[in-house]
Design an enzyme around this catalytic site. Sequence first.
Site, PDB file in Angstrom:
ATOM      1  N   ASP A  61       0.879  -1.169   0.000  1.00  0.00           N
ATOM      2  CA  ASP A  61       0.000   0.000   0.000  1.00  0.00           C
ATOM      3  C   ASP A  61       0.915   1.216   0.000  1.00  0.00           C
ATOM      4  O   ASP A  61       1.564   1.504   1.012  1.00  0.00           O
ATOM      5  CB  ASP A  61      -0.898  -0.007   1.236  1.00  0.00           C
ATOM      6  CG  ASP A  61      -1.844   1.189   1.294  1.00  0.00           C
ATOM      7  OD1 ASP A  61      -1.652   2.147   0.530  1.00  0.00           O
ATOM      8  OD2 ASP A  61      -2.768   1.177   2.133  1.00  0.00           O
ATOM      9  N   VAL A  62       0.986   1.923  -1.108  1.00  0.00           N
ATOM     10  CA  VAL A  62       1.972   2.998  -1.238  1.00  0.00           C
ATOM     11  C   VAL A  62       1.687   4.183  -0.328  1.00  0.00           C
ATOM     12  O   VAL A  62       2.552   5.060  -0.169  1.00  0.00           O
ATOM     13  CB  VAL A  62       2.102   3.488  -2.692  1.00  0.00           C
ATOM     14  CG1 VAL A  62       2.624   2.382  -3.593  1.00  0.00           C
ATOM     15  CG2 VAL A  62       0.780   4.051  -3.205  1.00  0.00           C
ATOM     16  N   TYR A 155      -8.673  13.710  -8.303  1.00  0.00           N
ATOM     17  CA  TYR A 155      -7.673  12.984  -9.086  1.00  0.00           C
ATOM     18  C   TYR A 155      -6.777  13.957  -9.839  1.00  0.00           C
ATOM     19  O   TYR A 155      -5.544  13.845  -9.818  1.00  0.00           O
ATOM     20  CB  TYR A 155      -8.385  12.041 -10.045  1.00  0.00           C
ATOM     21  CG  TYR A 155      -7.495  11.304 -11.007  1.00  0.00           C
ATOM     22  CD1 TYR A 155      -6.913  10.094 -10.658  1.00  0.00           C
ATOM     23  CD2 TYR A 155      -7.240  11.809 -12.284  1.00  0.00           C
ATOM     24  CE1 TYR A 155      -6.106   9.394 -11.541  1.00  0.00           C
ATOM     25  CE2 TYR A 155      -6.430  11.131 -13.182  1.00  0.00           C
ATOM     26  CZ  TYR A 155      -5.869   9.919 -12.807  1.00  0.00           C
ATOM     27  OH  TYR A 155      -5.068   9.241 -13.695  1.00  0.00           O
ATOM     28  N   LYS A 159      -2.747  14.552  -9.319  1.00  0.00           N
ATOM     29  CA  LYS A 159      -1.812  14.334 -10.421  1.00  0.00           C
ATOM     30  C   LYS A 159      -1.031  15.611 -10.742  1.00  0.00           C
ATOM     31  O   LYS A 159       0.136  15.545 -11.157  1.00  0.00           O
ATOM     32  CB  LYS A 159      -2.563  13.844 -11.653  1.00  0.00           C
ATOM     33  CG  LYS A 159      -3.102  12.416 -11.531  1.00  0.00           C
ATOM     34  CD  LYS A 159      -1.987  11.398 -11.355  1.00  0.00           C
ATOM     35  CE  LYS A 159      -2.494   9.978 -11.464  1.00  0.00           C
ATOM     36  NZ  LYS A 159      -1.406   8.958 -11.333  1.00  0.00           N
TER      37      LYS A 159
END
Length: 288
Positions: A61-62, A155, A159
């Site tokens: 799990d990053v 999102y 990003k």
Amino acid sequence: MKSSEPVAVVTGGASGIGRAIALRLLAAGMRVVVGDVNAANGARLLSEAGDPGTLRFVVTDVAQEADVAALIDTAVRDFGGLDVLVNNAGVGGAFGPLTDIDAADWDRTFAVIGRGVFLGTKYGARVMISAGTGGSIVNMSSAAGLVGGAGPLAYSAAKAAVVNFTANAAVELAPHRIRVNAVCPGLIDTPMVMGRNRAAIVDGLPAVQPWPDLGTPEHIAGLVHFLAGPDSEFVTGEAIRADGGMLAWGPRMESAHDRTGATRRFAGFADGSTGRPTVKRALDGPSS
């Protein structure tokens, strides 16, 4: 002891773009450690492409620092070092109108996309600096991180953070000959991007991008392979688009993804290819 083959770590490498990257680097003669939260997909990758001498899989799990540290440690312990790090793991994340997004879903989106890139770079750079032989770090951003209107708000914001982080990390790590670049895909044929609307998206492609073909994970893997290797030795701090000309034409993603206006009628969190279900709630009703 480190072998002569370069060693790479790929997060989110058990499916979609990450899987294509892992396979491309393996084909190029690298030893690869894949980290992914989806253990079933990881086991499938090992069974289909696994070679005990060249491939490892670690449930990761990053967003969890201990998991990322353990992933990098696996590369050092099993293969002797780290030359290439691909911070690819991501989720669709929080969606819905700005006024209806839960703060916890917003934070979770940034935890995977933003914190994950930071943690991977933190621990990967430590190994590369210690070795003194340089390296390449590739962070997966998105065309949605470069403009407005090309993807969900949370999102897209996360990003965008990856793009800025990449530029700053490139400056800091350049004296160590560690290159840091970002890749910004557009519409790519993966389960996370296509979801259940693949046919509608393909049908609407001419309204989204000028290039007539849908992007594939292999397209992105080829670009990452270039950034990982010696041919890109003088390239660092870049955010490179691979979007079929979409942003050159102008972003029109929302119309392709959401012809029925669902993102205005629902809110929730999309977990992508993690194996966890999407949670959504009607804005005038309970969660589903």
